[in-house]
Design a protein around this motif. Structure first.
Motif, PDB file in Angstrom:
ATOM      1  N   TRP A 179      39.058 107.844  53.679  1.00 28.72           N
ATOM      2  CA  TRP A 179      38.763 106.552  54.301  1.00 28.72           C
ATOM      3  C   TRP A 179      39.414 106.454  55.679  1.00 28.72           C
ATOM      4  N   ASN A 180      40.647 106.921  55.807  1.00 26.70           N
ATOM      5  CA  ASN A 180      41.324 106.897  57.107  1.00 26.70           C
ATOM      6  C   ASN A 180      40.627 107.792  58.115  1.00 26.70           C
ATOM      7  N   ASP A 181      40.225 108.992  57.692  1.00 23.72           N
ATOM      8  CA  ASP A 181      39.492 109.888  58.584  1.00 23.72           C
ATOM      9  C   ASP A 181      38.217 109.218  59.089  1.00 23.72           C
ATOM     10  N   TRP A 182      37.475 108.632  58.174  1.00 20.70           N
ATOM     11  CA  TRP A 182      36.210 107.977  58.534  1.00 20.70           C
ATOM     12  C   TRP A 182      36.462 106.844  59.523  1.00 20.70           C
ATOM     13  N   LEU A 183      37.478 106.035  59.240  1.00 17.62           N
ATOM     14  CA  LEU A 183      37.754 104.884  60.094  1.00 17.62           C
ATOM     15  C   LEU A 183      38.171 105.312  61.501  1.00 17.62           C
ATOM     16  N   HIS A 203      37.568 108.190  63.023  1.00 16.47           N
ATOM     17  CA  HIS A 203      36.428 108.796  63.705  1.00 16.47           C
ATOM     18  C   HIS A 203      35.443 107.734  64.181  1.00 16.47           C
ATOM     19  N   ARG A 204      35.278 106.698  63.409  1.00 20.55           N
ATOM     20  CA  ARG A 204      34.324 105.641  63.756  1.00 20.55           C
ATOM     21  C   ARG A 204      34.816 104.812  64.943  1.00 20.55           C
ATOM     22  N   MET A 205      36.122 104.600  65.012  1.00 17.94           N
ATOM     23  CA  MET A 205      36.663 103.658  65.993  1.00 17.94           C
ATOM     24  C   MET A 205      37.094 104.297  67.311  1.00 17.94           C
ATOM     25  N   TYR A 206      37.441 105.605  67.286  1.00 21.29           N
ATOM     26  CA  TYR A 206      38.067 106.205  68.463  1.00 21.29           C
ATOM     27  C   TYR A 206      37.448 107.552  68.810  1.00 21.29           C
TER      28      TYR A 206
END
Length: 243
Positions: free
Chosen positions: A133-137, A139-142
């Motif tokens: 979940w942290n990886d996805w977040l 990658h999505r935001m930055y």
């Protein structure tokens, strides 16, 4: 100004992250200042070590000493900001200046209740799911170049309960009275939670000032790496000019 002339800078990461959090700042500042970023106990390369605030302080102290340039400007984000406040209290002789980023909220009282709840919940969730979940977040935001070092270093969810358990209930604006060096409170403009004590923290120290990273949230050094680095650079230069 060269790296020899400027004050050394030690960066201290926030909850679950590691020294990789500071890769944009290290790249931006290393030509002008001696720089280092630490892994706190239980995080990154120190993942197997037990967390304690005392051990965190000694990790920061060791990084200052390793740069071999005398007292340092210490930049702490969130959990790292509170650890840096404790370092300032224990080792005032090793501190040239302090940047508190996302760490100007009291950890006492009602504010701490939801964080205690999260600290109790995290150990019940699969670490691989939290990491995904942290990886996805991120990658999505930055952009990848901003967060790739953080993602590559992994996350220290196993340390979160102990780290938050020790910090919660311990810090408020009065901690600023133990800081002998100048302080920059550097917050994301939209970081409402950790700006909640901003004015009180600033008033508690005679040489503290507040600067905001426009439109940034809690992870201001990711939201606008250049603006964050520029603010640290300006503060470091001021410390150098003030002797």
């Amino acid at each position: 100004m060269t790296a020899v002339d400027g004050p050394p800078i030690v960066f201290v990461h926030g909850t679950r992250f590691s020294a990789g959090q500071w890769s944009p700042q290290l790249a931006a500042l290393r030509d002008e200042f001696p720089v280092a970023a630490v892994d706190l106990p239980g995080h990154g390369s120190r993942s197997a070590e037990a967390w304690s605030l005392k051990a965190a302080v000694e990790v920061i102290s060791g990084a200052v000493e390793s740069l071999g340039c005398g007292p340092a400007l210490v930049v702490g984000h969130s959990l790292g900001g509170y650890a840096s406040l404790e370092f300032a209290r224990v080792h005032p002789e090793r501190l040239r200046g302090l940047v508190l980023a996302g760490a100007s909220a009291s950890t006492r009282g009602a504010w701490a209740v939801p964080y205690r709840w999260v600290a109790g919940l995290v150990p019940r969730l699969p670490a691989d799911r939290l990491a995904g979940w942290n990886d996805w977040l991120l990658h999505r935001m930055y952009p990848a170049e901003v967060v790739e070092a953080t993602i590559r270093s992994g996350y220290a969810f196993h340390t979160l309960p102990a780290a938050w358990g020790e910090v919660l209930g311990r810090f408020d604006a009065d901690a600023m009275r133990h800081v002998a060096a100048p302080v920059l409170i550097l917050n994301g403009e939209k970081d409402g939670v950790f700006r909640s004590g901003e004015a009180e923290f600033a008033r508690a120290h005679p040489r503290a000032r507040v600067e905001l990273v426009p439109r940034a949230g809690h992870l201001a050094n990711f939201d606008d790496p250049d603006a964050f680095s520029d603010a640290v650079r300006r503060f470091a230069r001021q410390l150098s000019h003030s002797g």
